[in-house]
Design a protein around this motif. Structure first.
Motif, mmCIF file in Angstrom:
data_model
loop_
_atom_site.group_PDB
_atom_site.id
_atom_site.type_symbol
_atom_site.label_atom_id
_atom_site.label_comp_id
_atom_site.label_asym_id
_atom_site.label_seq_id
_atom_site.Cartn_x
_atom_site.Cartn_y
_atom_site.Cartn_z
ATOM 1 N N GLU A 172 26.151 55.835 60.472
ATOM 2 C CA GLU A 172 25.391 57.063 60.248
ATOM 3 C C GLU A 172 24.079 56.777 59.505
ATOM 4 O O GLU A 172 23.024 57.317 59.843
ATOM 5 N N ILE A 173 24.147 55.889 58.509
ATOM 6 C CA ILE A 173 22.944 55.508 57.763
ATOM 7 C C ILE A 173 21.969 54.763 58.671
ATOM 8 O O ILE A 173 20.767 55.052 58.701
ATOM 9 N N LEU A 174 22.495 53.808 59.448
ATOM 10 C CA LEU A 174 21.643 53.022 60.342
ATOM 11 C C LEU A 174 21.006 53.910 61.406
ATOM 12 O O LEU A 174 19.825 53.769 61.728
ATOM 13 N N ASN A 175 21.795 54.825 61.949
ATOM 14 C CA ASN A 175 21.294 55.739 62.973
ATOM 15 C C ASN A 175 20.198 56.645 62.419
ATOM 16 O O ASN A 175 19.162 56.860 63.059
ATOM 17 N N LYS A 176 20.409 57.154 61.214
ATOM 18 C CA LYS A 176 19.428 58.020 60.565
ATOM 19 C C LYS A 176 18.117 57.279 60.333
ATOM 20 O O LYS A 176 17.027 57.839 60.495
ATOM 21 N N ASN A 177 18.210 55.983 59.980
ATOM 22 C CA ASN A 177 17.017 55.173 59.691
ATOM 23 C C ASN A 177 16.471 54.452 60.918
ATOM 24 O O ASN A 177 15.582 53.612 60.802
ATOM 25 N N MET B 113 14.328 40.752 60.214
ATOM 26 C CA MET B 113 15.470 40.039 59.626
ATOM 27 C C MET B 113 16.779 40.576 60.216
ATOM 28 O O MET B 113 16.933 41.779 60.418
ATOM 29 N N ILE B 114 17.703 39.677 60.484
ATOM 30 C CA ILE B 114 19.048 40.069 60.916
ATOM 31 C C ILE B 114 19.958 40.110 59.688
ATOM 32 O O ILE B 114 19.964 39.187 58.875
ATOM 33 N N TYR B 115 20.696 41.195 59.559
ATOM 34 C CA TYR B 115 21.716 41.314 58.518
ATOM 35 C C TYR B 115 23.088 41.257 59.179
ATOM 36 O O TYR B 115 23.338 41.958 60.166
ATOM 37 N N SER B 116 23.952 40.417 58.645
ATOM 38 C CA SER B 116 25.316 40.307 59.153
ATOM 39 C C SER B 116 26.277 40.858 58.102
ATOM 40 O O SER B 116 26.311 40.375 56.975
ATOM 41 N N VAL B 117 27.027 41.894 58.475
ATOM 42 C CA VAL B 117 27.913 42.560 57.529
ATOM 43 C C VAL B 117 29.346 42.082 57.724
ATOM 44 O O VAL B 117 29.915 42.213 58.816
ATOM 45 N N THR B 118 29.913 41.509 56.659
ATOM 46 C CA THR B 118 31.315 41.093 56.636
ATOM 47 C C THR B 118 31.990 41.831 55.489
ATOM 48 O O THR B 118 31.900 41.418 54.331
ATOM 49 N N LEU B 119 32.630 42.934 55.797
ATOM 50 C CA LEU B 119 33.249 43.746 54.748
ATOM 51 C C LEU B 119 34.437 43.041 54.109
ATOM 52 O O LEU B 119 34.724 43.242 52.931
ATOM 53 N N ASN B 120 35.112 42.210 54.871
ATOM 54 C CA ASN B 120 36.342 41.563 54.383
ATOM 55 C C ASN B 120 36.308 40.054 54.658
ATOM 56 O O ASN B 120 37.062 39.550 55.492
ATOM 57 N N PRO B 121 35.431 39.309 53.955
ATOM 58 C CA PRO B 121 35.328 37.862 54.200
ATOM 59 C C PRO B 121 36.633 37.140 53.853
ATOM 60 O O PRO B 121 37.557 37.728 53.273
ATOM 61 N N SER B 122 36.683 35.876 54.167
ATOM 62 C CA SER B 122 37.896 35.098 53.880
ATOM 63 C C SER B 122 37.545 33.620 53.732
ATOM 64 O O SER B 122 36.483 33.177 54.177
ATOM 65 N N ILE C 213 17.696 48.727 54.243
ATOM 66 C CA ILE C 213 17.338 47.889 55.394
ATOM 67 C C ILE C 213 16.217 48.582 56.169
ATOM 68 O O ILE C 213 16.231 49.796 56.367
ATOM 69 N N LYS C 214 15.252 47.799 56.627
ATOM 70 C CA LYS C 214 14.057 48.362 57.267
ATOM 71 C C LYS C 214 14.273 48.605 58.768
ATOM 72 O O LYS C 214 15.133 47.998 59.399
ATOM 73 N N LYS C 215 13.430 49.475 59.308
ATOM 74 C CA LYS C 215 13.550 49.890 60.704
ATOM 75 C C LYS C 215 13.438 48.716 61.668
ATOM 76 O O LYS C 215 14.093 48.685 62.711
ATOM 77 N N GLU C 216 12.618 47.727 61.328
ATOM 78 C CA GLU C 216 12.403 46.595 62.232
ATOM 79 C C GLU C 216 13.514 45.542 62.150
ATOM 80 O O GLU C 216 13.519 44.568 62.909
ATOM 81 N N ASP C 217 14.451 45.714 61.222
ATOM 82 C CA ASP C 217 15.556 44.771 61.068
ATOM 83 C C ASP C 217 16.675 45.079 62.067
ATOM 84 O O ASP C 217 16.641 46.080 62.780
#
Length: 303
Positions: free
Chosen positions: A149-154, A1-10, A123-127
């Motif tokens: 940092e979280i993504l790199n660790k996982n 699965m692809i996750y798209s992060v938008t911290l500040n949507p509009s 979020i899983k490793k294969e994502d």
């Protein structure tokens, strides 16, 4: 699965005025509202090419509700954290020149931040995660670093489409893709890079060991994919520039999607440039039929 992060949507509020005059009452002949924010643009492109994506970030108020309803209408998945303040509205004034007014966005509480980071941690490793856009008030300039940092660790692959300090710090975590434009690469280099050769040489010396893939957008000149042993150059197609919002996001989404589907680098680059061009020539995000049409017209030079 692809996750798209938008911290500040509009909400992108498009206002069309035939001959805008500053300081006077102007009558719009058309206006439109769209769910906006760079990560949301990514998810729209992915949906148009048949790939599911889950949107993460922060939404609040009646404006946040509009964005959720808009994404539901498009059958785009989302799992936003709710905040108290209203999500921002960005105004795009289209006249003889295009003018943008981008607002700062809501304040985000510590509880909301913790809930969001929990989602990132799950979020899983294969994502795959696509990070893009500005950061809301109160999160600080290092918030992307916290996420990476979280993504790199996982051991989760990601790309960050941003500029300035966030772009610089992302290189410490070896992103899957970086896609600076000509101005952003000059900002990073701390000197003006004008020619293709200057950009290629700088990228090879300073970026190739820090990112798996590097695409540099050259605006009206085209785009470069730069590797150690070769360069791909896509000349810009001629057409009517309708929509500058989302073109870069479409390039990122197109390249990631194509690579995850097993395409070669050259095929993925061709598809990515076609996605960006289709969006630039469309009122909203480029549709698959138009993308395929443009893809067949692109000339990719291997240098």
């Amino acid at each position: 699965m692809i996750y798209s992060v938008t911290l500040n949507p509009s909400i992108d509020f498009i206002v069309r005025v035939k001959d805008f005059k500053e300081g006077e009452t102007n009558r719009a002949y058309a206006d439109e509202f769209y769910a906006g924010g760079k990560g949301i643009m990514v998810s729209k492109l992915l949906k148009n090419v048949g790939t599911d994506c889950i949107n993460l970030g922060f939404l609040g108020g009646f404006t946040g509700k509009f964005i959720e309803l808009n994404l539901d209408k498009l059958n785009i998945k989302h799992d936003f954290i709710q905040v108290e303040d209203n999500t921002r509205i960005n105004v795009k004034l289209k006249s003889s020149k295009e003018t943008e007014i981008n607002c700062k966005g809501p304040t985000v509480s510590k509880e909301a931040i913790d809930n969001f980071l929990d989602k990132i941690s799950n979020i899983k490793k294969e994502d795959f995660v696509i990070l893009s856009g500005s950061v809301p008030v109160g999160l600080g300039t290092d918030f992307y670093t916290t996420i990476m940092e979280i993504l790199n660790k996982n051991k989760i692959n990601f790309t960050l489409d941003s500029s300035g300090e966030a772009f610089k710090k992302s290189l410490e975590y070896k992103p899957f893709l970086v896609k600076p434009n000509k101005d952003e690469i000059s900002e990073f280099a701390k000197k003006k890079l004008e020619s293709k050769d200057e950009i290629i040489n700088f990228v090879r010396k300073n970026l190739l060991e820090k990112a798996h893939h590097v695409i540099v957008s050259m605006g009206g000149e085209g785009a470069l994919y730069i590797a150690k042993d070769y360069v791909l150059f896509a000349s810009a197609l001629k057409g009517n520039l309708v929509n500058s919002v989302g073109a870069g996001d479409s390039v990122v989404a197109g390249f990631v999607d194509s690579m995850l589907k097993g395409s070669s680098v050259e095929e993925a680059f061709r598809f990515a440039v076609a996605c960006g061009t289709a969006t630039a020539f469309s009122e909203d995000i480029g549709e698959l039929k138009f993308i395929e049409e443009l893809k067949n017209k692109l000339i990719i030079e291997r240098m």
